[in-house]
Structures are given as structure tokens and as C-alpha cells.
Design a protein around this motif. Structure first.
Motif, PDB file in Angstrom:
ATOM      1  N   GLY A 107      -4.789   4.685  -9.023  1.00  0.00           N
ATOM      2  CA  GLY A 107      -4.389   5.926  -8.297  1.00  0.00           C
ATOM      3  C   GLY A 107      -3.027   5.991  -8.658  1.00  0.00           C
ATOM      4  N   GLU A 108      -2.016   5.327  -8.665  1.00  0.00           N
ATOM      5  CA  GLU A 108      -0.653   5.690  -9.240  1.00  0.00           C
ATOM      6  C   GLU A 108      -0.408   6.152 -10.580  1.00  0.00           C
ATOM      7  OE1 GLU A 108       1.231   1.904  -7.995  1.00  0.00           O
ATOM      8  OE2 GLU A 108       2.057   2.645  -6.405  1.00  0.00           O
ATOM      9  N   ALA A 109      -1.304   5.499 -11.522  1.00  0.00           N
ATOM     10  CA  ALA A 109      -1.416   6.271 -12.974  1.00  0.00           C
ATOM     11  C   ALA A 109      -2.116   7.705 -12.960  1.00  0.00           C
ATOM     12  CB  ALA A 109      -2.396   5.391 -13.570  1.00  0.00           C
ATOM     13  N   LEU A 110      -3.031   7.756 -11.915  1.00  0.00           N
ATOM     14  CA  LEU A 110      -3.480   9.214 -11.819  1.00  0.00           C
ATOM     15  C   LEU A 110      -2.567  10.263 -11.518  1.00  0.00           C
ATOM     16  CD1 LEU A 110      -7.220   8.776 -10.425  1.00  0.00           C
ATOM     17  CD2 LEU A 110      -6.408  10.001 -12.586  1.00  0.00           C
ATOM     18  N   LEU A 111      -1.848   9.830 -10.213  1.00  0.00           N
ATOM     19  CA  LEU A 111      -1.008  10.717  -9.505  1.00  0.00           C
ATOM     20  C   LEU A 111       0.333  10.948 -10.558  1.00  0.00           C
ATOM     21  CD1 LEU A 111      -0.483   8.742  -6.200  1.00  0.00           C
ATOM     22  CD2 LEU A 111      -1.324  11.110  -6.468  1.00  0.00           C
ATOM     23  N   LYS A 112       0.893  10.329 -11.428  1.00  0.00           N
ATOM     24  CA  LYS A 112       1.622  10.387 -12.449  1.00  0.00           C
ATOM     25  C   LYS A 112       1.350  11.550 -13.231  1.00  0.00           C
ATOM     26  CE  LYS A 112       4.688   6.573 -12.518  1.00  0.00           C
ATOM     27  NZ  LYS A 112       4.176   5.052 -12.440  1.00  0.00           N
ATOM     28  N   GLN A 113       0.134  11.867 -13.894  1.00  0.00           N
ATOM     29  CA  GLN A 113      -0.472  12.842 -14.462  1.00  0.00           C
ATOM     30  C   GLN A 113      -0.501  14.191 -13.912  1.00  0.00           C
ATOM     31  OE1 GLN A 113      -4.189  11.647 -16.542  1.00  0.00           O
ATOM     32  NE2 GLN A 113      -3.791   9.635 -16.109  1.00  0.00           N
ATOM     33  N   TYR A 114      -0.398  14.043 -12.683  1.00  0.00           N
ATOM     34  CA  TYR A 114      -0.428  15.417 -11.971  1.00  0.00           C
ATOM     35  C   TYR A 114       0.825  15.705 -11.261  1.00  0.00           C
ATOM     36  CZ  TYR A 114      -5.256  15.668 -13.330  1.00  0.00           C
ATOM     37  OH  TYR A 114      -6.565  15.819 -14.073  1.00  0.00           O
ATOM     38  N   TRP A 116      -1.800   6.059   0.960  1.00  0.00           N
ATOM     39  CA  TRP A 116      -2.762   5.378   1.409  1.00  0.00           C
ATOM     40  C   TRP A 116      -2.834   4.560   2.772  1.00  0.00           C
ATOM     41  CZ3 TRP A 116      -0.342   5.286  -3.315  1.00  0.00           C
ATOM     42  CH2 TRP A 116      -0.872   5.554  -4.399  1.00  0.00           C
ATOM     43  N   ILE A 117      -3.732   4.605   3.580  1.00  0.00           N
ATOM     44  CA  ILE A 117      -3.988   4.053   4.674  1.00  0.00           C
ATOM     45  C   ILE A 117      -5.068   2.935   4.444  1.00  0.00           C
ATOM     46  CG2 ILE A 117      -4.198   3.499   7.261  1.00  0.00           C
ATOM     47  CD1 ILE A 117      -2.684   6.531   7.578  1.00  0.00           C
ATOM     48  N   LYS A 118      -5.045   1.809   4.434  1.00  0.00           N
ATOM     49  CA  LYS A 118      -6.066   0.771   3.810  1.00  0.00           C
ATOM     50  C   LYS A 118      -6.683   0.676   5.198  1.00  0.00           C
ATOM     51  CE  LYS A 118      -3.695  -1.361  -0.082  1.00  0.00           C
ATOM     52  NZ  LYS A 118      -3.192  -2.777  -0.439  1.00  0.00           N
ATOM     53  N   SER A 119      -8.012   0.066   4.860  1.00  0.00           N
ATOM     54  CA  SER A 119      -8.926  -0.119   5.829  1.00  0.00           C
ATOM     55  C   SER A 119      -8.448  -1.042   6.928  1.00  0.00           C
ATOM     56  CB  SER A 119     -10.225  -0.786   5.448  1.00  0.00           C
ATOM     57  OG  SER A 119     -10.971   0.273   4.446  1.00  0.00           O
ATOM     58  N   ASP A 120      -7.493  -2.003   6.736  1.00  0.00           N
ATOM     59  CA  ASP A 120      -6.833  -2.955   7.635  1.00  0.00           C
ATOM     60  C   ASP A 120      -5.719  -2.052   8.454  1.00  0.00           C
ATOM     61  OD1 ASP A 120      -5.157  -2.865   5.803  1.00  0.00           O
ATOM     62  OD2 ASP A 120      -5.104  -5.266   5.378  1.00  0.00           O
ATOM     63  N   GLY A 121      -5.413  -1.008   8.011  1.00  0.00           N
ATOM     64  CA  GLY A 121      -4.306  -0.319   8.786  1.00  0.00           C
ATOM     65  C   GLY A 121      -3.177  -0.460   7.660  1.00  0.00           C
ATOM     66  N   THR A 122      -3.005  -1.146   6.764  1.00  0.00           N
ATOM     67  CA  THR A 122      -1.719  -1.459   6.109  1.00  0.00           C
ATOM     68  C   THR A 122      -1.497  -0.042   5.354  1.00  0.00           C
ATOM     69  OG1 THR A 122      -2.294  -3.401   5.480  1.00  0.00           O
ATOM     70  CG2 THR A 122      -0.321  -2.758   4.539  1.00  0.00           C
ATOM     71  N   PRO A 123      -0.216   0.637   5.144  1.00  0.00           N
ATOM     72  CA  PRO A 123      -0.102   1.870   4.489  1.00  0.00           C
ATOM     73  C   PRO A 123       0.490   1.574   3.079  1.00  0.00           C
ATOM     74  CG  PRO A 123       1.695   1.403   6.114  1.00  0.00           C
ATOM     75  CD  PRO A 123       0.775   0.380   6.382  1.00  0.00           C
ATOM     76  N   VAL A 124       0.325   2.361   2.205  1.00  0.00           N
ATOM     77  CA  VAL A 124       0.994   2.162   1.032  1.00  0.00           C
ATOM     78  C   VAL A 124       1.402   3.638   0.427  1.00  0.00           C
ATOM     79  CG1 VAL A 124       0.905   1.660  -1.312  1.00  0.00           C
ATOM     80  CG2 VAL A 124      -0.486   0.290   0.138  1.00  0.00           C
ATOM     81  N   ARG A 125       2.388   3.984   0.226  1.00  0.00           N
ATOM     82  CA  ARG A 125       2.877   5.293   0.017  1.00  0.00           C
ATOM     83  C   ARG A 125       3.861   5.122  -1.324  1.00  0.00           C
ATOM     84  NH1 ARG A 125       4.734   4.381   5.176  1.00  0.00           N
ATOM     85  NH2 ARG A 125       4.645   6.433   6.173  1.00  0.00           N
ATOM     86  N   THR A 126       3.868   6.460  -2.006  1.00  0.00           N
ATOM     87  CA  THR A 126       4.687   6.608  -2.969  1.00  0.00           C
ATOM     88  C   THR A 126       6.195   7.040  -2.503  1.00  0.00           C
ATOM     89  OG1 THR A 126       3.974   8.767  -3.321  1.00  0.00           O
ATOM     90  CG2 THR A 126       3.029   7.443  -4.746  1.00  0.00           C
ATOM     91  N   ALA A 127       7.039   6.402  -3.532  1.00  0.00           N
ATOM     92  CA  ALA A 127       8.519   7.120  -2.955  1.00  0.00           C
ATOM     93  C   ALA A 127       8.712   8.522  -2.624  1.00  0.00           C
ATOM     94  CB  ALA A 127       9.597   6.713  -4.094  1.00  0.00           C
ATOM     95  N   GLY A 128       7.885   9.296  -3.778  1.00  0.00           N
ATOM     96  CA  GLY A 128       8.125  10.793  -3.420  1.00  0.00           C
ATOM     97  C   GLY A 128       7.299  11.229  -2.236  1.00  0.00           C
ATOM     98  N   PHE A 129       6.259  10.471  -1.639  1.00  0.00           N
ATOM     99  CA  PHE A 129       5.903  10.762  -0.381  1.00  0.00           C
ATOM    100  C   PHE A 129       6.642  10.742   0.767  1.00  0.00           C
ATOM    101  CE2 PHE A 129       3.018  10.796   3.378  1.00  0.00           C
ATOM    102  CZ  PHE A 129       2.092  11.566   3.101  1.00  0.00           C
ATOM    103  N   SER A 130       7.424   9.832   0.942  1.00  0.00           N
ATOM    104  CA  SER A 130       8.594   9.432   1.739  1.00  0.00           C
ATOM    105  C   SER A 130       9.216  10.594   1.905  1.00  0.00           C
ATOM    106  CB  SER A 130       9.036   8.147   1.715  1.00  0.00           C
ATOM    107  OG  SER A 130       8.267   7.200   1.396  1.00  0.00           O
ATOM    108  N   ALA A 131       9.543  11.320   0.744  1.00  0.00           N
ATOM    109  CA  ALA A 131      10.692  12.070   0.946  1.00  0.00           C
ATOM    110  C   ALA A 131      10.220  13.383   1.858  1.00  0.00           C
ATOM    111  CB  ALA A 131      11.009  12.593  -0.532  1.00  0.00           C
ATOM    112  N   TYR A 132       8.786  13.659   1.939  1.00  0.00           N
ATOM    113  CA  TYR A 132       8.367  14.880   2.552  1.00  0.00           C
ATOM    114  C   TYR A 132       8.239  14.502   4.015  1.00  0.00           C
ATOM    115  CZ  TYR A 132       6.797  16.901  -1.877  1.00  0.00           C
ATOM    116  OH  TYR A 132       6.659  17.533  -2.921  1.00  0.00           O
ATOM    117  N   GLU A 133       8.218  13.173   4.447  1.00  0.00           N
ATOM    118  CA  GLU A 133       8.297  12.813   5.936  1.00  0.00           C
ATOM    119  C   GLU A 133       9.466  13.134   6.741  1.00  0.00           C
ATOM    120  OE1 GLU A 133       5.108   9.125   6.219  1.00  0.00           O
ATOM    121  OE2 GLU A 133       6.435   8.742   4.700  1.00  0.00           O
TER     122      GLU A 133
END
Lengths: 116, 339
Positions: free
Chosen positions: B309-316, B322-339
Motif C-alpha cells: 500500500g505504501e508503495a502505491l501511495l507514493k506513486q499517487y 489503516w485501522i487493522k482488524s485488531d484495532g491497531t492503527p498505521v498511518r503515513t507521516a503525511g497523514f498525521s500532518a492533516y490530523e
């Protein structure tokens, strides 16, 4: 103090009072307690407070319940009943949608513009 | 102090008061106009909301009428369930392209082109040509009970290969008669992109459009950036909110278009390897300038690993949470900048 000064003083005080009331209409009114609105086919059906427990019959299409500051759909004439299965909503921007009946319940208030 | 001087002082104070009053009320009545909103429930099988700051109600009506007409046109064009007189739409093409090449309009060709690109980039995991499989799940979801049998799904999965789709000079041909296109993962984003360009061309620049979870925002509100909340898939209320302008935000979630059977939830994003709803994530939110890409990426990321997914995001040039099924979040550094 002559009459002109007195008249001018009254004028200034009136203008200040008017500005203050305008300020409250624009700002204080906006941050008032959270409420929610119901629309049917895009038309506003009604706006209701969230802090008063109540049951609303929406045109015989569905039954909306407000309990503990959260709103939910308890019954609906639609087939899928997605709206009835939706968890109660209470945060500004959150919605419950009954697509077959065209009913949208949206929590209003200072918060977010949309919830995804 | 003479009466004349007094008048001058008074005049000065009056002017000052008016300036103060104007400043106080400025944010409430910005130059961009008043706020108007409209909701449609008859487009793309979902709810569409449009909010804009316009100079007048007649201007808003002019724009929202044009928006509704344009979205209705695109809705009919991309409808895979119903055919309409005089329109070569996807339902018609799905029925006829297996027999002979059919001429299609530029929007459909562009959507198919985009589909081919994503299919290649995700090794077939994000596949708009898998309508044979998704339609089986759709049938059960509509009935609200039961799940497909493995035989049903495996039989359908024989007819989902992008190589069977032949584009030639504006015509579409399926070498596999049972192949079907399902643009559920891309049509709304693509439509929101076209619609937002149309709204801007009509002179409205401060607006937000939400087509069933595909949000496009332009400009600002009088009090600042647009705020978009992301639901907490595991609980009540919001997980986070992002503050954005001139960008698209799209979430794919396992809580959308789902149904329950025997105590288990079945949602609409199908993993074409297991042929069952994808289980790695509860939701994926993508932020990207290109609204069509944001829509496609949110589904694509739901179906691949975080690394892919990260590789795809870079292209665009896109960001994601991402919020995984167990509730664990993963975010790109750029996403945090919008929060």
C-alpha cells in the motif's frame, strides 16, 4: 451636559448594544447544544435536541429514538433494515441513512463537516 | 471643546465603532457568501451531500441543479444493475460485450483504462473486472441472509481476468462471455472528480461534496479548513479527524455495505484470493489530490499489505490511515500532518 451630547451618548450605547446582540446571534447561537435533523428525500423533516429522550415517527417510514443523548432507528418499513442495525449516533457529522425510504438522520453541531 | 469639535470626535468614534462591528461580524459573513446544503438519496446507491458557500440562494440552486443532473448522468452511465433507453451504460455493456465489440462513451473507456492500470499495479487484487464474483455476494447481501457456496464462488472466479477485456478505438469487447465489470471501487471517486471540476467552472470555489464516503473539498469555510471525521470502526464516535482543503478524502470500511449472517458480518470488499470479504483491516482512509485515485486507492489498500500500500501511495502522492482488524492503527507521516 447639553442635549446633543446626551443624544450622541444614547446613540453610541445603542450601536454598541446592537453590535453585541449581533455578535451573540452569529457566535453564541452557533455553539449551542448539539441537536440532530431528519431529512426525507432531501427535504427537512425536523430538527430536534439530542438531550431530551423522545420517540419520533417519521411519516410512517421509520421510528427514531433519542436516548442518553444518542439517536437511533428502532423500526423501519424498509427491507434490509440497515438503519435499524446502525449503532446509535451522537457525534456532530455522524449519520444514519435509510436509503430505501430516503431518510437521513444527521447529528448537527460544532464538529466535523462529514463523517466517513 | 466647541460643539463643532465635539461633533468631529463623535464622528470619529462612530466610524471606529462601525469598523469594530464590521470586524466582529466579518468571519460570519465572509466574502465567499452564505452556507447552503443539499442532500440526494437517489444517486449511486448511497447518500450524496453538497455544501457550498455561495453569493445567493439562486446561485446555489443553479449549481446544485447542474450537479444533480451531472451526477444522475454519471450514475446511469456506471449503473451495472439497470439499463436505460438510449444510454450505452455498463449494464448494457456487461450484457452485450461478450457477443461483439460495443462502442462506449469516453467516461466508461477512461474508467476501464483506470481499472486495467490498478489491476496491473496490484497483481489483480484490485480488480474491477471481477463482477462475476462480486455480483454473487451482492445477490446474498441484497437478500440479507445466507452466504454463497464455495462452488458458486469458484465457478464465478473463472471469469474475472483483465486479459479478457479488449479495448480498441472506443469499443469494448470481452473474450470471456461471463466476464462482468463492477466499478463500485472507482465510479464514485471518478464522478466526484468530474463533478467538482464542474462546480468550480460555475464559479463556486468553497464547497464540500460527499458521494457516499467519497469526499472532495475545495477552498475553505469562513472559519477555516474543512473537517472530516473518520469513524472509529471498533467503537462509538470518531477515531480521528482531518483538516483539509482542495483535496479528496475517501474511506473504505468493513462497516459499509455489510450484512450479518449467523452472527458473522460480511462486508462488500471481496478478497479475490479467498473469494470472501477481506479481513486484514477494519478501515482504510486515503487523502489524495486526485479524487478518482483516492477512491481506487482506498479499496486497493484494503486488499494489499501495508508495505504494498505504501508503495502505491507514493506513486499517487497520497497519504493513508489503516485501522487493522485488531484495532491497531498505521498511518503515513503525511497523514498525521492533516490530523
Amino acid at each position: 451636559m447639553n442635549k446633543t451630547v446626551l443624544r450622541n451618548a444614547i446613540l453610541i450605547v445603542s450601536i454598541l448594544a446592537l453590535s453585541a446582540s449581533l455578535f451573540f446571534i452569529f457566535y453564541a447561537g452557533r455553539s449551542a447544544g448539539i441537536s440532530f435533523e431528519i431529512t426525507v428525500n432531501g427535504k427537512l423533516y425536523g430538527t430536534y435536541p439530542l438531550d431530551t429522550d423522545m420517540t419520533i415517527d417519521v411519516d410512517g417510514l421509520c421510528t427514531v429514538q433519542v436516548k442518553n443523548c444518542a439517536v437511533s432507528v428502532t423500526d423501519s418499513t424498509c427491507s434490509g433494515k440497515d438503519c435499524v442495525h446502525h449503532k446509535p449516533v451522537s457525534t456532530a457529522g455522524e449519520r444514519i441513512i435509510c436509503l430505501p425510504n430516503g431518510v437521513v438522520i444527521r447529528v448537527l453541531g460544532e464538529g466535523v463537516d462529514f463523517v466517513l | 471643546m466647541s460643539v463643532k469639535d465635539h461633533r468631529k470626535t463623535l464622528l470619529k468614534s462612530l466610524i471606529l465603532i462601525f469598523i469594530c462591528a464590521a470586524l466582529v461580524s466579518a468571519p460570519a459573513c465572509s466574502s465567499s457568501g452564505s452556507k447552503f446544503s443539499v442532500t440526494y438519496t437517489d444517486l449511486f446507491d448511497t447518500v450524496t451531500e453538497f455544501t457550498a458557500y455561495c453569493s445567493s440562494v439562486s446561485k446555489f440552486n443553479e449549481v446544485s441543479d447542474a450537479l444533480q443532473a451531472e451526477l444522475l448522468r454519471l450514475h446511469r452511465l456506471f449503473d451495472i444493475y439497470n439499463e436505460y433507453d438510449g444510454i450505452t451504460n455498463l449494464a448494457y455493456l456487461n450484457r452485450t460485450c461478450g457477443d461483439s465489440p460495443q462502442k462506449a462513451g469516453k467516461e466508461i473507456i477512461e474508467l476501464i483504462d483506470l481499472g486495467l492500470i490498478y489491476c496491473e499495479k496490484t497483481d489483480g487484487k484490485m480488480n474491477i473486472f471481477a463482477g462475476a464474483v462480486t455480483s454473487v455476494w451482492h445477490k446474498y447481501r441484497q437478500s440479507g441472509s445466507g452466504i454463497p457456496t464455495d462452488e458458486e464462488l469458484k465457478e464465478a472466479a473463472k471469469h474475472i481476468f483483465a486479459q479478457s477485456v479488449k479495448l480498441d478505438n472506443g469499443t469494448v469487447y470481452f473474450t470471456d462471455k461471463d466476464l462482468k465489470i463492477d466499478v463500485g471501487a472507482t465510479a464514485k471517486g471518478y464522478a466526484s472528480q468530474i463533478a467538482s471540476q464542474m462546480i468550480k467552472s460555475m464559479g463556486v470555489n468553497d464547497f464540500a461534496l460527499n458521494i457516499g464516503g467519497n469526499v472532495v473539498v475545495s477552498g475553505q469555510k469562513p472559519d477555516g479548513l474543512w473537517k472530516i471525521g473518520v469513524q472509529d470502526p471498533g467503537g462509538d464516535g470518531l477515531y480521528t479527524k482531518v483538516k483539509v482543503s482542495d483535496i479528496s478524502v475517501v474511506t473504505s470500511g468493513d462497516y459499509q455495505r455489510c450484512y450479518e449472517y449467523n452472527g458473522k458480518k460480511y462486508h462488500h470488499i471481496i478478497d479475490l484470493i479467498t473469494l470472501y470479504p477481506a479481513e486484514n483491516y477494519s478501515s482504510v482512509t486515503v487523502i489524495c489530490k486526485d479524487a478518482a485515485a483516492a477512491d481506487a486507492l482506498s479499496t486497493a489498500l484494503f486488499l494489499v499489505s501495508v508495505e504494498e500500500g505504501e508503495a502505491l501511495l507514493k506513486q499517487y502522492d497520497a497519504e493513508a490511515l489503516w485501522i487493522k482488524s485488531d484495532g491497531t492503527p498505521v498511518r503515513t507521516a503525511g497523514f498525521s500532518a492533516y490530523e
